[in-house]
Design a protein around this motif. Structure first.
Motif, PDB file in Angstrom:
ATOM      1  N   ALA A 135       7.930   2.270  -2.137  1.00 18.56           N
ATOM      2  CA  ALA A 135       6.529   2.670  -2.254  1.00 18.56           C
ATOM      3  C   ALA A 135       5.663   1.575  -2.849  1.00 18.56           C
ATOM      4  O   ALA A 135       6.022   0.975  -3.868  1.00 18.56           O
ATOM      5  N   VAL A 136       4.488   1.348  -2.232  1.00 13.72           N
ATOM      6  CA  VAL A 136       3.539   0.386  -2.809  1.00 13.72           C
ATOM      7  C   VAL A 136       3.067   0.876  -4.171  1.00 13.72           C
ATOM      8  O   VAL A 136       2.763   0.072  -5.063  1.00 13.72           O
ATOM      9  N   ARG A 137       2.991   2.191  -4.357  1.00 14.11           N
ATOM     10  CA  ARG A 137       2.593   2.758  -5.648  1.00 14.11           C
ATOM     11  C   ARG A 137       3.561   2.335  -6.747  1.00 14.11           C
ATOM     12  O   ARG A 137       3.168   1.932  -7.845  1.00 14.11           O
ATOM     13  N   ASP A 152      10.610  -5.959  -4.499  1.00  9.96           N
ATOM     14  CA  ASP A 152      10.551  -5.962  -3.031  1.00  9.96           C
ATOM     15  C   ASP A 152      10.600  -4.533  -2.512  1.00  9.96           C
ATOM     16  O   ASP A 152      11.206  -3.650  -3.129  1.00  9.96           O
ATOM     17  N   ARG A 153       9.989  -4.327  -1.349  1.00  9.27           N
ATOM     18  CA  ARG A 153      10.051  -3.012  -0.718  1.00  9.27           C
ATOM     19  C   ARG A 153      11.318  -2.884   0.114  1.00  9.27           C
ATOM     20  O   ARG A 153      11.728  -3.819   0.797  1.00  9.27           O
ATOM     21  N   ILE A 154      11.940  -1.716   0.036  1.00 10.78           N
ATOM     22  CA  ILE A 154      13.164  -1.441   0.780  1.00 10.78           C
ATOM     23  C   ILE A 154      13.033  -0.065   1.416  1.00 10.78           C
ATOM     24  O   ILE A 154      12.677   0.901   0.746  1.00 10.78           O
ATOM     25  N   ARG A 155      13.289   0.040   2.719  1.00  8.04           N
ATOM     26  CA  ARG A 155      13.147   1.286   3.455  1.00  8.04           C
ATOM     27  C   ARG A 155      14.502   1.945   3.647  1.00  8.04           C
ATOM     28  O   ARG A 155      15.546   1.366   3.397  1.00  8.04           O
ATOM     29  N   GLY A 156      14.459   3.196   4.127  1.00  7.35           N
ATOM     30  CA  GLY A 156      15.672   3.930   4.443  1.00  7.35           C
ATOM     31  C   GLY A 156      15.808   5.172   3.583  1.00  7.35           C
ATOM     32  O   GLY A 156      15.113   5.349   2.581  1.00  7.35           O
ATOM     33  N   ASN A 157      16.718   6.064   3.991  1.00  3.52           N
ATOM     34  CA  ASN A 157      16.991   7.251   3.198  1.00  3.52           C
ATOM     35  C   ASN A 157      17.568   6.853   1.844  1.00  3.52           C
ATOM     36  O   ASN A 157      18.153   5.772   1.700  1.00  3.52           O
ATOM     37  N   GLY A 247      -7.869   6.945   0.953  1.00  3.01           N
ATOM     38  CA  GLY A 247      -6.932   5.836   0.965  1.00  3.01           C
ATOM     39  C   GLY A 247      -6.098   5.825   2.230  1.00  3.01           C
ATOM     40  O   GLY A 247      -5.957   6.839   2.919  1.00  3.01           O
ATOM     41  N   HIS A 248      -5.532   4.672   2.549  1.00  2.00           N
ATOM     42  CA  HIS A 248      -4.642   4.548   3.708  1.00  2.00           C
ATOM     43  C   HIS A 248      -3.206   4.398   3.224  1.00  2.00           C
ATOM     44  O   HIS A 248      -2.933   4.442   2.016  1.00  2.00           O
ATOM     45  N   CYS A 249      -2.260   4.206   4.151  1.00  5.84           N
ATOM     46  CA  CYS A 249      -0.845   4.245   3.793  1.00  5.84           C
ATOM     47  C   CYS A 249      -0.433   3.106   2.870  1.00  5.84           C
ATOM     48  O   CYS A 249       0.562   3.202   2.162  1.00  5.84           O
ATOM     49  N   ASN A 250      -1.188   2.006   2.856  1.00  7.25           N
ATOM     50  CA  ASN A 250      -0.861   0.881   1.985  1.00  7.25           C
ATOM     51  C   ASN A 250      -1.610   0.920   0.660  1.00  7.25           C
ATOM     52  O   ASN A 250      -1.543  -0.019  -0.118  1.00  7.25           O
ATOM     53  N   PHE A 272      -4.417   1.234  -7.605  1.00  7.40           N
ATOM     54  CA  PHE A 272      -3.999  -0.111  -7.982  1.00  7.40           C
ATOM     55  C   PHE A 272      -4.199  -1.093  -6.841  1.00  7.40           C
ATOM     56  O   PHE A 272      -4.190  -0.721  -5.665  1.00  7.40           O
ATOM     57  N   THR A 273      -4.271  -2.372  -7.193  1.00 11.79           N
ATOM     58  CA  THR A 273      -4.033  -3.409  -6.204  1.00 11.79           C
ATOM     59  C   THR A 273      -2.526  -3.445  -5.948  1.00 11.79           C
ATOM     60  O   THR A 273      -1.732  -2.885  -6.715  1.00 11.79           O
ATOM     61  N   ARG A 274      -2.096  -4.101  -4.895  1.00  7.85           N
ATOM     62  CA  ARG A 274      -0.682  -4.069  -4.504  1.00  7.85           C
ATOM     63  C   ARG A 274       0.230  -4.686  -5.555  1.00  7.85           C
ATOM     64  O   ARG A 274       1.393  -4.303  -5.673  1.00  7.85           O
TER      65      ARG A 274
END
Length: 316
Positions: A135-137, A152-157, A247-250, A272-274
């Motif tokens: 999550a960017v949050r 770092d961002r990591i995806r997946g279940n 807000g958008h998804c990012n 927040f900013t990213r």
């Protein structure tokens, strides 16, 4: 006779966490109407199959679209969603609504360290430690709290992310949702619970929502039997704030409503900013019968404090 009626079809994503949420909805319904037949319908979504940046698929809506479409087309009677994945800038399909919210579970985020790590808490991690999150949050708040970390961002279940954490050694730890870990039987992997002051949760955290076709009055009435009124108040405040921010998804947006010990409705919102370097913060209170008004007020307060510029400055 209930036994003569077709089963109530409950649709959800096919991830272990989503199926667990669907079972929770089914169990809650059968606790009220034990003889009701229920059928689970798993729906594999674009978001589940895509391992890249969600923004390229239209954001969190990638987890919602196919499940919602199955509801609209009549393939299922109830669509189950994690409310944190329901976007605030995309309206629900026409003729649908959330008829029930299950009681909210733990909204907090937790630290999960790789097997064999000598660290147990965020504060123990030395500068430059690699932390993974989806999550960017979370990334924004981690860097606000510990700008010396490498996030770092990591995806997946959740279960797949933890397996990757243990097997590849790319990260020292992950930050995940506490209740989500519980849904997949991995609550024991948490080594630290992060307080909401450090990691404000996303809007809708810990809430399972049941979406229905409003024309199906029988299903609507059935779901209203299991709707948790306190959770509905909290979600209404949070999502009104989210809609107001557009807000958008990012967009790293956090929001959490709760009821105080003296019976007031509390809503904390943050944008927040990213990288977490700039942020807008608002925390206000109102009576529990005014959740939409409180959500709108906090959104307006955040916008007055520069939230619009922060959100518009982040690429979609």
């Amino acid at each position: 006779m209930l036994s003569d009626r077709p089963p109530l079809r409950i649709g959800s994503r096919t991830s272990p966490m989503a199926m667990s949420m669907a079972r929770a909805v089914a169990d809650t319904i059968t606790s009220v109407i034990p003889d009701l037949k229920i059928e689970h319908v798993g729906i594999r979504t674009t978001g589940d199959q895509w391992m890249g940046d969600l923004s390229k698929l239209g954001g969190k809506g990638a987890f919602l679209k196919q499940v919602e479409r199955a509801l609209v087309m009549g393939a299922v009677d109830v669509a189950v969603h994690a409310m944190k994945d329901v976007p605030g800038d995309v309206p629900l399909a026409e003729g649908t609504a959330f008829a029930a919210y299950l009681p909210r579970t733990d909204v907090r985020d937790v630290l999960v360290v790789r097997e064999g790590s000598k660290y147990r808490t965020l504060e123990e991690m030395p500068p430059g430690t690699r932390i993974g999150t989806s999550a960017v949050r979370r990334k924004a708040q981690l860097l606000r709290h510990r700008p010396d970390l490498h996030v770092d961002r990591i995806r997946g279940n959740a279960d797949a992310r933890i397996a990757r954490l243990d097997e590849r050694g790319e990260y020292e730890a992950l930050v995940l949702n506490a209740s989500g870990l519980g849904h997949v039987g991995l609550a024991h992997r948490a080594t630290e619970v992060l307080p909401t002051e450090v990691m404000c949760p996303p809007v809708g955290a810990g809430v399972v929502g049941a979406q229905v076709r409003t024309a199906d009055t029988g299903v609507c009435e059935l779901l209203r039997l299991v709707d948790d009124p306190v959770t509905r108040i909290h979600v209404t405040a949070e999502r009104t704030m989210l809609h107001g921010l557009r807000g958008h998804c990012n967009s790293p947006i956090a929001g959490h409503a709760s009821t105080t010990r003296d019976g007031q409705l509390s809503l904390m919102g943050m944008v927040f900013t990213r990288e977490g370097g700039r942020f807008a913060y608002s925390h206000e209170w109102d009576s529990v019968d005014r959740p939409a008004e409180l959500g709108a007020y906090v959104a307006a307060d955040l916008l007055r404090k520069g939230a619009r510029g922060i959100i518009d400055g982040i690429p979609h």
